[in-house]
Design an enzyme around this catalytic site. Structure first.
Site, PDB file in Angstrom:
ATOM      1  N   HIS A 184       7.732  -0.871   4.682  1.00  0.00           N
ATOM      2  CA  HIS A 184       8.666  -0.095   3.856  1.00  0.00           C
ATOM      3  C   HIS A 184       9.201   1.109   4.618  1.00  0.00           C
ATOM      4  O   HIS A 184       8.666   1.479   5.666  1.00  0.00           O
ATOM      5  CB  HIS A 184       7.968   0.381   2.574  1.00  0.00           C
ATOM      6  CG  HIS A 184       6.564   0.857   2.810  1.00  0.00           C
ATOM      7  ND1 HIS A 184       5.459   0.107   2.513  1.00  0.00           N
ATOM      8  CD2 HIS A 184       6.074   2.001   3.357  1.00  0.00           C
ATOM      9  CE1 HIS A 184       4.359   0.749   2.861  1.00  0.00           C
ATOM     10  NE2 HIS A 184       4.704   1.912   3.373  1.00  0.00           N
ATOM     11  N   ARG A 282      -0.777  -0.044  15.516  1.00  0.00           N
ATOM     12  CA  ARG A 282      -1.397  -0.399  14.235  1.00  0.00           C
ATOM     13  C   ARG A 282      -0.277  -0.778  13.280  1.00  0.00           C
ATOM     14  O   ARG A 282       0.589   0.041  12.965  1.00  0.00           O
ATOM     15  CB  ARG A 282      -2.169   0.801  13.686  1.00  0.00           C
ATOM     16  CG  ARG A 282      -2.726   0.603  12.271  1.00  0.00           C
ATOM     17  CD  ARG A 282      -3.167   1.934  11.729  1.00  0.00           C
ATOM     18  NE  ARG A 282      -3.789   1.883  10.418  1.00  0.00           N
ATOM     19  CZ  ARG A 282      -3.117   1.903   9.260  1.00  0.00           C
ATOM     20  NH1 ARG A 282      -1.798   1.938   9.241  1.00  0.00           N
ATOM     21  NH2 ARG A 282      -3.770   1.905   8.117  1.00  0.00           N
ATOM     22  N   ASP A 284       1.036  -1.455   9.877  1.00  0.00           N
ATOM     23  CA  ASP A 284       0.581  -1.023   8.556  1.00  0.00           C
ATOM     24  C   ASP A 284       0.913  -2.051   7.480  1.00  0.00           C
ATOM     25  O   ASP A 284       1.996  -2.637   7.464  1.00  0.00           O
ATOM     26  CB  ASP A 284       1.288   0.311   8.233  1.00  0.00           C
ATOM     27  CG  ASP A 284       0.872   0.887   6.904  1.00  0.00           C
ATOM     28  OD1 ASP A 284      -0.330   1.151   6.749  1.00  0.00           O
ATOM     29  OD2 ASP A 284       1.730   1.051   6.023  1.00  0.00           O
ATOM     30  N   GLU A 326      -3.503  -4.088   9.864  1.00  0.00           N
ATOM     31  CA  GLU A 326      -4.111  -3.351   8.761  1.00  0.00           C
ATOM     32  C   GLU A 326      -3.886  -4.200   7.519  1.00  0.00           C
ATOM     33  O   GLU A 326      -2.839  -4.125   6.877  1.00  0.00           O
ATOM     34  CB  GLU A 326      -3.486  -1.951   8.609  1.00  0.00           C
ATOM     35  CG  GLU A 326      -4.299  -1.039   7.696  1.00  0.00           C
ATOM     36  CD  GLU A 326      -3.714  -0.831   6.301  1.00  0.00           C
ATOM     37  OE1 GLU A 326      -4.451  -0.361   5.421  1.00  0.00           O
ATOM     38  OE2 GLU A 326      -2.521  -1.120   6.083  1.00  0.00           O
ATOM     39  N   ARG A 520      -7.346  10.786  -1.911  1.00  0.00           N
ATOM     40  CA  ARG A 520      -7.635  10.472  -0.512  1.00  0.00           C
ATOM     41  C   ARG A 520      -7.561  11.715   0.378  1.00  0.00           C
ATOM     42  O   ARG A 520      -8.148  11.761   1.450  1.00  0.00           O
ATOM     43  CB  ARG A 520      -6.655   9.400   0.011  1.00  0.00           C
ATOM     44  CG  ARG A 520      -6.849   8.040  -0.629  1.00  0.00           C
ATOM     45  CD  ARG A 520      -5.807   7.048  -0.153  1.00  0.00           C
ATOM     46  NE  ARG A 520      -4.458   7.463  -0.517  1.00  0.00           N
ATOM     47  CZ  ARG A 520      -3.350   6.823  -0.142  1.00  0.00           C
ATOM     48  NH1 ARG A 520      -3.437   5.747   0.613  1.00  0.00           N
ATOM     49  NH2 ARG A 520      -2.159   7.257  -0.511  1.00  0.00           N
TER      50      ARG A 520
END
Ligand code: GLC
Length: 651
Positions: A184, A282, A284, A326, A520
């Site tokens: 996104h 990485r 996502d 991920e 978080r």
């Protein structure tokens, strides 16, 4: 493979390349393109073959790879060739990672450059910098709502600062891992802005609908990722007068990969960061890349095809660069992100071992390794040349993503057991001193995930608060035990910044309206460097943790059996409190290490002779490689003290 249709198209594309591309020395590029082209063509054809502009898009894709190859700096081209020659380089036990926010571990990138010695001191040689690309001021989801994929957010510094850091990393053989947020963009990204202005080219970059008809069909089967703060998977955009798919937050617009232009743009972004010196990217939220009405819109076959395509393209232009998947999904699904039907990894070389992570937390709360052992037993074998990223916690919440069948196999009832874990970690359960916070509670499913720093979850914060020395010691042992497992399991251990000095929950996020509803942030700390300095003061918590981890890392790097060649055997020792597995050295299988971890608060016994026949490990002369000492024996049995782990050798 040589195949006529694809290769005649390749010839056509190569003849058409622009003169400025053709003028370059592309010999390595051509070899790799020739080797991968049939695969690239087949994948592109499966995904986009029905489109009228198929050929044109293929041209564009090859041109993108060639352009980025030309821009790839010579030292990175050199490292590509070296890594091709030593293609198992990343499976070695010498790698130890840490994930951190540049503006949490340090002030910003220039300040981080001053702190490289900390990694060297601890032994960390792979650093994952959490996303730093430009994001809007408030709505940034910790860097995962990107408004410009090629610009560093000024809060962190500049691209030049990153280049300086990269150079320092490479000088010290530290690998750099950067994020590419594939699924996104922020609603403030130029593509989204253009879509808002009515530009149909860019509206096709997203899933945009004039009315609720299609969104409603999707909603029937799509779960919610952030049910509390962003319910539903679509957001009404006032300026367009249309609905946009927003699976994560309402300001994160899902990219539409059924449009090849999106794929090509994102391949370009991947190669851009590869050329800026990232060793590992990485990727996502990869499970979400493809959307299909009537499905949960995760782990779709096409999502895998897209990743294979991205990998193939990256191998042509920047073959030394690895991908991390991920994909925090069910255990049987995670493994597919290595690639399915090849011997060697065809998608991502590395994947987050979310299964091990969640299982470790289960063992901590239950004080036994029943579900942990069962869950690991059920993990399918990895492909060769694929490796896990093993972690205790990361910047995200902890999801209890075990397989229900595994939970039942060890005689728990799935719903009740998960509820127990939620109660345990949020401190509701009577015997718990855990100070975790609920995250993402879903009223419809009863599901809740957990936030909180490792030290606070494990009971260190409460023990410090009450000044209970024996509980402080237990918490320290447990933190070391968890790391003792991720450092020996097989794969790259990924420490989370701050855990090495016992960083507690940071509740200051509650004062910031942009963060207050996202727990978080409790475990995304700003490092207190005065506290970190206590790592050098013997007797402090910081010193016990830091020096324990430092030693563990140094010892790991010397143990060839800890390299990841699918060389692990899980052992059932008939004692649920113990988690036991053996690691074998690939070239000398008689060199073995027996890993034994006791999750219980009472000492446990292990009869080494009982397992000797399974792994030819004899208990006469044994030594713990971590402490360098001979562990205690009683009545010919190994005694494992509470919350203790051993890395045993009988050499
Ligand atoms: C990944 C990130 C997480 C983020 C989400 C949406 O799961 O790890 O922090 O919220 O993607 O980008």
């Amino acid at each position: 493979m040589y195949e006529q249709v694809s290769h005649s198209l390749l010839n056509e594309i190569l003849t058409d390349l622009k003169p400025n591309i053709l003028a370059q020395d592309l010999s390595h590029f051509y070899t790799r393109l020739g080797a991968n082209f049939y695969s690239i063509y087949s994948l592109f054809n499966t995904l986009y073959g029905k489109r009228d502009d198929f050929k044109q898009q293929m041209h564009k894709l090859v041109e993108t790879m060639a352009r980025q190859y030309i821009q790839r700096p010579p030292h990175l081209k050199q490292s590509d060739v070296e890594r091709e020659n030593d293609h198992n380089w990343f499976l070695s036990q010498e790698w130890v990672g840490m994930a951190l926010y540049a503006d949490g571990f340090a002030e910003d990138l220039p300040d981080l450059l001053q702190r490289v010695h900390y990694f060297l001191e601890l032994g960390v040689n792979m650093v994952h910098l959490m996303p730093m690309m430009l994001c809007p001021a408030g709505a940034r989801d910790g860097g995962y709502a990107v408004s410009d994929f090629r610009h560093i957010d000024p809060r962190f510094g500049t691209l030049e600062d990153l280049q300086k850091l990269t150079a320092a990393f490479h000088k010290h053989d530290i690998l750099l891992t950067l994020d590419v947020v594939l699924n996104h963009t922020s609603d403030e990204h130029e593509w989204a802005q253009r879509a808002r202005e009515g530009d149909s080219k860019y509206q096709d970059y997203y899933y945009i609908f004039a009315n609720r008809e299609v969104p409603d069909m999707f909603e029937v089967t799509m779960p919610e990722v952030f049910p509390e703060t962003s319910s539903g998977n679509f957001t009404w955009d006032e300026s367009m007068g249309k609905w946009v798919m927003t699976v994560f937050n309402d300001f994160q617009w899902d990219l539409n990969y059924s449009n090849p232009a999106v794929l090509i743009e994102m391949v370009d972004v991947i190669l851009y960061w590869a050329n800026k010196g990232a060793d590992i990217l990485r990727l996502d939220a990869v499970a979400f890349l493809w959307k299909k009405i009537g499905s949960i819109c995760q782990n779709e076959r096409e999502a895998h095809l897209l990743l294979q395509l991205m990998k193939d393209c990256c191998q042509v232009t920047a073959p030394g660069v690895l991908f991390i998947a991920e994909a925090i999904v069910a255990p049987v699904e995670i493994i597919k992100y290595f690639g399915e039907d090849a011997i060697n990894a065809k998608e991502c070389e590395i994947a987050y071992n979310a299964s091990l992570m969640a299982l470790l937390w289960d063992a901590v709360a239950t004080k036994n390794a029943k579900l942990l052992a069962q869950g690991i037993k059920s993990l399918p074998d990895k492909l060769e040349r694929a490796t896990w990223l093993n972690y205790v916690r990361c910047h995200d919440d902890i999801g209890l993503g075990f397989d229900d069948n595994d939970i039942r196999a060890v005689d728990y009832e799935p719903y009740a057991h998960r509820q127990f874990l939620i109660d345990y970690y949020t401190g509701i359960y009577n015997d718990s001193t855990s100070l975790g916070l609920p995250f993402g509670h879903n009223d419809k499913t009863g599901d809740t995930r957990i936030s909180g720093s490792l030290a606070s979850l494990i009971g260190l914060e409460a023990a410090l608060h009450f000044g209970d020395q024996s509980e402080i010691d237990d918490a320290i042992k447990m933190i070391l035990l968890l790391h003792g497992i991720i450092l020996s399991f097989g794969g790259i251990p990924l420490l989370y910044y701050g855990d090495e000095i016992g960083t507690l929950n940071d509740n200051s996020y509650l004062q910031d309206p942009a963060k207050a509803n996202d727990s978080r942030w409790a475990h995304r700390p700003r490092i207190n460097w005065e506290k970190a300095a206590l790592r050098n003061t013997p007797g402090t918590v910081e010193n016990k943790l830091f020096s324990g981890l430092k030693k563990m890392i140094a010892v790991r790097k010397e143990i060839a059996a800890f390299a990841d060649f699918n060389n692990r055997v899980l052992l059932d020792v008939g004692n649920p409190h113990l988690f036991v597995f053996a690691r074998f050295e690939q070239n000398f299988p008689t060199n073995r290490v027996l890993v034994v971890a006791n999750f219980d608060s009472a000492p446990q016994h292990l009869n080494l002779e009982d397992i000797a026949h399974k792994i030819h490990f004899h208990g006469d002369v044994i030594r713990d490689l971590y402490s360098g000492e001979t562990p205690a024996m009683f009545n010919d049995e190994l005694v494992v003290p509470p919350y203790q782990f051993y890395w045993l050798t009988n050499k």
